[in-house]
Write a protein that holds these residues in place. Structure first.
Motif, PDB file in Angstrom:
ATOM      1  N   UNK A 552       4.105 -15.443   8.066  1.00 43.27           N
ATOM      2  CA  UNK A 552       4.844 -14.590   7.149  1.00 43.27           C
ATOM      3  C   UNK A 552       5.088 -15.216   5.793  1.00 43.27           C
ATOM      4  N   UNK A 553       4.597 -16.436   5.598  1.00 47.45           N
ATOM      5  CA  UNK A 553       4.772 -17.105   4.314  1.00 47.45           C
ATOM      6  C   UNK A 553       3.938 -16.452   3.220  1.00 47.45           C
ATOM      7  N   UNK A 554       4.147 -16.895   2.005  1.00 47.81           N
ATOM      8  CA  UNK A 554       3.538 -16.221   0.860  1.00 47.81           C
ATOM      9  C   UNK A 554       2.973 -17.251  -0.112  1.00 47.81           C
ATOM     10  N   UNK A 555       1.830 -16.934  -0.702  1.00 46.32           N
ATOM     11  CA  UNK A 555       1.201 -17.731  -1.753  1.00 46.32           C
ATOM     12  C   UNK A 555       1.226 -16.915  -3.035  1.00 46.32           C
ATOM     13  N   UNK A 556       1.726 -17.485  -4.118  1.00 40.21           N
ATOM     14  CA  UNK A 556       1.732 -16.809  -5.419  1.00 40.21           C
ATOM     15  C   UNK A 556       1.303 -17.810  -6.482  1.00 40.21           C
ATOM     16  N   UNK A 572     -12.740 -14.413  -4.247  1.00 41.25           N
ATOM     17  CA  UNK A 572     -13.573 -14.703  -3.078  1.00 41.25           C
ATOM     18  C   UNK A 572     -13.112 -15.963  -2.354  1.00 41.25           C
ATOM     19  N   UNK A 573     -12.653 -16.966  -3.094  1.00 42.65           N
ATOM     20  CA  UNK A 573     -12.164 -18.187  -2.439  1.00 42.65           C
ATOM     21  C   UNK A 573     -10.936 -17.876  -1.585  1.00 42.65           C
ATOM     22  N   UNK A 574     -10.097 -16.981  -2.041  1.00 44.56           N
ATOM     23  CA  UNK A 574      -8.933 -16.570  -1.259  1.00 44.56           C
ATOM     24  C   UNK A 574      -9.366 -15.847   0.020  1.00 44.56           C
ATOM     25  N   UNK A 575     -10.323 -14.936  -0.125  1.00 47.70           N
ATOM     26  CA  UNK A 575     -10.798 -14.185   1.056  1.00 47.70           C
ATOM     27  C   UNK A 575     -11.385 -15.131   2.095  1.00 47.70           C
ATOM     28  N   UNK A 576     -12.225 -16.063   1.642  1.00 42.52           N
ATOM     29  CA  UNK A 576     -12.853 -16.996   2.578  1.00 42.52           C
ATOM     30  C   UNK A 576     -11.825 -17.899   3.243  1.00 42.52           C
ATOM     31  N   UNK A 577     -10.705 -18.170   2.547  1.00 44.45           N
ATOM     32  CA  UNK A 577      -9.651 -19.029   3.105  1.00 44.45           C
ATOM     33  C   UNK A 577      -8.687 -18.265   4.008  1.00 44.45           C
ATOM     34  N   UNK A 578      -8.885 -16.942   4.116  1.00 41.84           N
ATOM     35  CA  UNK A 578      -8.048 -16.158   5.025  1.00 41.84           C
ATOM     36  C   UNK A 578      -6.864 -15.481   4.367  1.00 41.84           C
ATOM     37  N   UNK A 579      -6.889 -15.332   3.034  1.00 41.29           N
ATOM     38  CA  UNK A 579      -5.798 -14.670   2.327  1.00 41.29           C
ATOM     39  C   UNK A 579      -6.203 -13.270   1.881  1.00 41.29           C
ATOM     40  N   UNK A 580      -5.203 -12.393   1.788  1.00 45.41           N
ATOM     41  CA  UNK A 580      -5.360 -11.058   1.230  1.00 45.41           C
ATOM     42  C   UNK A 580      -4.421 -10.953   0.034  1.00 45.41           C
ATOM     43  N   UNK A 581      -4.925 -10.432  -1.076  1.00 45.68           N
ATOM     44  CA  UNK A 581      -4.087 -10.251  -2.260  1.00 45.68           C
ATOM     45  C   UNK A 581      -3.272  -8.977  -2.087  1.00 45.68           C
ATOM     46  N   UNK A 582      -1.942  -9.138  -2.132  1.00 45.55           N
ATOM     47  CA  UNK A 582      -1.051  -7.993  -1.921  1.00 45.55           C
ATOM     48  C   UNK A 582      -0.457  -7.452  -3.220  1.00 45.55           C
ATOM     49  N   UNK A 617      -1.649 -12.810   9.425  1.00 43.74           N
ATOM     50  CA  UNK A 617      -0.295 -12.262   9.561  1.00 43.74           C
ATOM     51  C   UNK A 617      -0.272 -10.741   9.404  1.00 43.74           C
ATOM     52  N   UNK A 618      -1.470 -10.130   9.303  1.00 40.67           N
ATOM     53  CA  UNK A 618      -1.554  -8.672   9.198  1.00 40.67           C
ATOM     54  C   UNK A 618      -1.481  -8.137   7.789  1.00 40.67           C
ATOM     55  N   UNK A 619      -1.690  -8.982   6.762  1.00 38.75           N
ATOM     56  CA  UNK A 619      -1.573  -8.538   5.376  1.00 38.75           C
ATOM     57  C   UNK A 619      -2.702  -7.587   4.996  1.00 38.75           C
ATOM     58  N   UNK A 620      -2.396  -6.622   4.146  1.00 44.09           N
ATOM     59  CA  UNK A 620      -3.386  -5.685   3.613  1.00 44.09           C
ATOM     60  C   UNK A 620      -3.147  -5.484   2.127  1.00 44.09           C
ATOM     61  N   UNK A 621      -4.204  -5.097   1.424  1.00 39.38           N
ATOM     62  CA  UNK A 621      -4.062  -4.747   0.017  1.00 39.38           C
ATOM     63  C   UNK A 621      -3.459  -3.355  -0.089  1.00 39.38           C
TER      64      UNK A 621
END
Length: 701
Positions: A552-556, A572-582, A617-621
């Motif tokens: 549930x943590x957040x990267x900004x 793309x680096x975020x996507x490959x690392x498992x992050x979704x931009x919210x 963690x279930x994040x979506x755009x």
């Protein structure tokens, strides 16, 4: 325990961008006044403390709460651990400490780490004053002796000009582009100026816009000097390229004028005399006789985006950046600081202050003129740009000096200490932006350099270390929030520039763990001119962030990039690392009137705050289509425009790119060249929709 980061935050849905842009604009004009703790030393692309306070406040505030009110309140984030993997000057760490959180600040460059440590650790002012006086007693008299006139007056500045020999006739050419060497910052208001005769170096008062003058020795002086761009012309009429004439050697320099401090506080311009030349020759002899135990800059320049220009002018070693008098004077100060009795925060602060003084005391500085700070520091351009007419200042300084060790002691260290004891924040009171105290905790952090020590420490603590953030000692799930500002893909390569300071610092060892290697360049640096390599290095850091974030943590992070390839690699680096931009939130960035930005085709005024959560963690755009992503970006930009924030075409292009690419990446669309072209077409549509009406309205007015 209630999570530090809510399931849906104000940062993602109700970010107070207009308010933060207002307070950020005021900060951007005088960062060193409004955020002095992070201004003790040069670091590049320093972010705004007001904006990062806003990011931290909004990231820990639920979406239905008032983010602006949270920013302007004495928010307490006790227990929260905040990571900055690209810590730079320490803005995230300082703002986190002020809000009661515990920061972890990593940077791959040791000069950045040194700056962060000054920003967060306290100083005992009695001990700092005593150490300063010890250094002064050890070196000031000799430095003053090297900067004086024959009748004992202090010389504030010596003016120099580079010279080259004509390849055809061997005539020595002084590389003036104009004989006007001093004028007021507002010359139309104050037209008085100082001019020099290129023939005999006589100094005369005139006007900045004079047409012709006759010097005291009878030579006619015209408005233009010998230099035209990269070319120069000798007195016999031969025109040639300056760099070709250097023939592999560093330029020779000649003194032609000085500014002298009068006993009544006045400043007088005078020509150079034989006595001045003899005094300088004594400095040359003194330098040759310095013992090996004295601190002097070490190392050679390596090829690089920001060093190639200096290398073309044949500056090969870091000591080439200084003349003999500067090397002697600076060595005296550096050695006195190094030899202070024991490692301490106060000795470290003086070493950092000395390093900052270097920026104003070298052959790459120039004279800004009357009515402003006299010394234009060497990094006014983000390259190591040689000066044809450098300024030599008094390194210890007098009360009338600019950029000296003694004056920076007051404007940097004393001001930073006062801020640490009683931090002030800029708050929009409705009737204007004001400085407010009582919203932040004092900065009294114990600085540690390992996770083990960080866990064991009591009270306000910061974990600050020089390391590659792709490889940390942080346990899984140990971080509540990652807030950072990653390096540019290209343009400013920090390590290439930081080596200028490190050439002196690694011989001084400001603190025990300071890097002793010859350069600050490191394997694993994220900055890279190749977009693919940039993306790979960035991905490695994001993967580590994903590992250490709590569920549930957040990267900004804040970002802007003129080239779309930079945006593509970030997303793309975020996507490959498992992050979704919210969310992608536009907000005020750096001061928009810098020398570097003034030359940009589309200068940026805004940063994008890119907000991310882990896909695991279930994040979506939040956007459902490219059109919705574009509309979201335009809505946010429109709100800033309506609030009176300066938004240019480059800002619209960058923010819309970020929003569209974030949606497309989350939807599984491959970000190839064709997609990038479509994104840019939509960004151009947004520019037409947002900027064109603003221009039309301005024309009507």
């Amino acid at each position: 325990m209630t999570p530090v980061v809510p399931a849906r935050t104000g940062l993602e849905s109700a970010f107070p961008a207009a308010m933060l842009s207002a307070v950020g604009t005021k900060e951007s004009w005088r960062k060193e006044v409004h955020r002095p703790a992070t201004s003790t030393h040069k670091w590049w692309a320093k972010r705004l403390g007001t904006v990062f306070r806003g990011i931290l406040a909004s990231a820990t505030t639920p979406e239905d709460a008032d983010g602006a009110a949270a920013y302007a309140s004495p928010l307490d984030l006790k227990g929260a651990v905040v990571l900055d993997p690209f810590a730079g000057s320490g803005v995230t760490g300082v703002e986190a400490l002020k809000l009661g959180a515990r920061p972890v600040c990593f940077d791959i460059n040791p000069v950045a780490t040194l700056v962060q440590r000054q920003a967060m650790q306290p100083w005992n002012m009695e001990d700092l004053t005593a150490a300063y006086k010890t250094v002064e007693a050890a070196c000031r008299n000799e430095i003053d002796h090297l900067h004086r006139t024959e009748d004992g007056r202090s010389v504030l500045y010596y003016f120099w000009v580079a010279t080259v020999q004509c390849p055809e006739c061997s005539d020595r050419v002084r590389l003036f582009d104009s004989p006007v060497f001093s004028k007021n910052a507002y010359p139309k208001r104050v037209p008085k100026a100082q001019i020099v005769c290129p023939e005999c170096l006589a100094v005369k008062q005139s006007r900045y816009d004079f047409r012709t003058e006759t010097c005291p020795n009878g030579h006619e002086i015209s408005q233009r000097g010998a230099v035209r761009g990269q070319m120069t012309t000798c007195r016999q009429g031969h025109t040639f390229k300056i760099l070709t004439a250097l023939g592999g050697n560093r330029p020779m320099f000649e003194m032609y004028a000085k500014m002298v401090a009068g006993p009544d506080g006045s400043k007088v311009y005078e020509g150079i005399t034989d006595w001045d030349r003899d005094l300088y020759e004594k400095c040359v002899e003194r330098l040759a006789g310095l013992p090996d135990s004295m601190v002097l800059p070490q190392g050679e320049l390596a090829r690089g985006n920001n060093t190639d220009q200096a290398l073309k002018w044949n500056f090969r070693e870091w000591r080439d950046f200084f003349n003999a008098r500067q090397l002697v004077s600076l060595s005296l100060i550096a050695t006195a600081i190094r030899d202070l009795p024991a490692p301490s925060a106060e000795r470290e602060a003086l070493a950092t202050l000395f390093s900052g003084t270097l920026e104003f005391n070298n052959l790459f500085t120039s004279f800004k003129g009357e009515g402003t700070g006299a010394v234009r520091h060497m990094f006014s351009h983000h390259v190591l740009k040689p000066e044809r007419t450098p300024l030599e200042a008094h390194p210890w300084g007098t009360p009338q000096s600019s950029g000296s060790f003694s004056t920076l002691y007051k404007s940097r260290l004393q001001r930073a200490h006062a801020y640490k004891v009683k931090p002030a924040d800029l708050v929009d009171e409705g009737t204007g932006v004001e400085r407010v105290t009582g919203l932040a905790k004092p900065l009294v952090a114990t600085v540690v350099d390992s996770w083990r020590s960080f866990q064991a420490a009591q009270g306000q603590t910061a974990y600050v270390a020089t390391r590659n953030s792709a490889e940390t000692d942080l346990p899984d799930g140990s971080i509540d929030l990652v807030v950072t500002d990653p390096p540019y893909m290209d343009n400013v390569h920090y390590a290439e520039l930081a080596d200028f300071f490190h050439a002196w610092l690694h011989g001084m060892r400001p603190y025990n763990a300071y890097a002793a290697l010859a350069t600050t360049r490191r394997t694993g640096e994220v900055q890279h001119a190749d977009p693919v390599e940039f993306g790979k290095a960035l991905e490695a850091v994001w993967r580590e962030c994903a590992r250490v974030l709590k569920p549930g943590g957040l990267l900004a992070f804040t970002f802007h990039q003129a080239r779309i390839s930079g945006w593509v690699q970030v997303v793309e680096s975020l996507r490959r690392a498992g992050f979704v931009i919210t969310a992608v939130q536009p907000v005020k960035g750096e001061m928009s009137t810098s020398v570097v930005k003034a030359g940009a085709q589309e200068p940026s005024n805004l940063d994008s705050v890119v907000v991310c959560r882990r896909a695991a963690d279930g994040a979506t755009n939040p956007n459902g289509s490219p059109e919705e992503a574009q509309a979201t970006a335009q809505k946010e930009l429109s709100a800033l425009l309506e609030a009176g924030v300066d938004v240019g075409a480059g800002d619209v292009r960058s923010v819309v790119r970020g929003s569209l690419l974030a949606y497309l990446s989350s939807a599984g669309t491959g970000l190839n060249d064709a997609v990038a072209a479509q994104v840019d077409a939509l960004a151009s549509e947004a520019i037409d929709a947002l900027i064109a009406p603003k221009k039309s309205a301005a024309i009507l007015v």
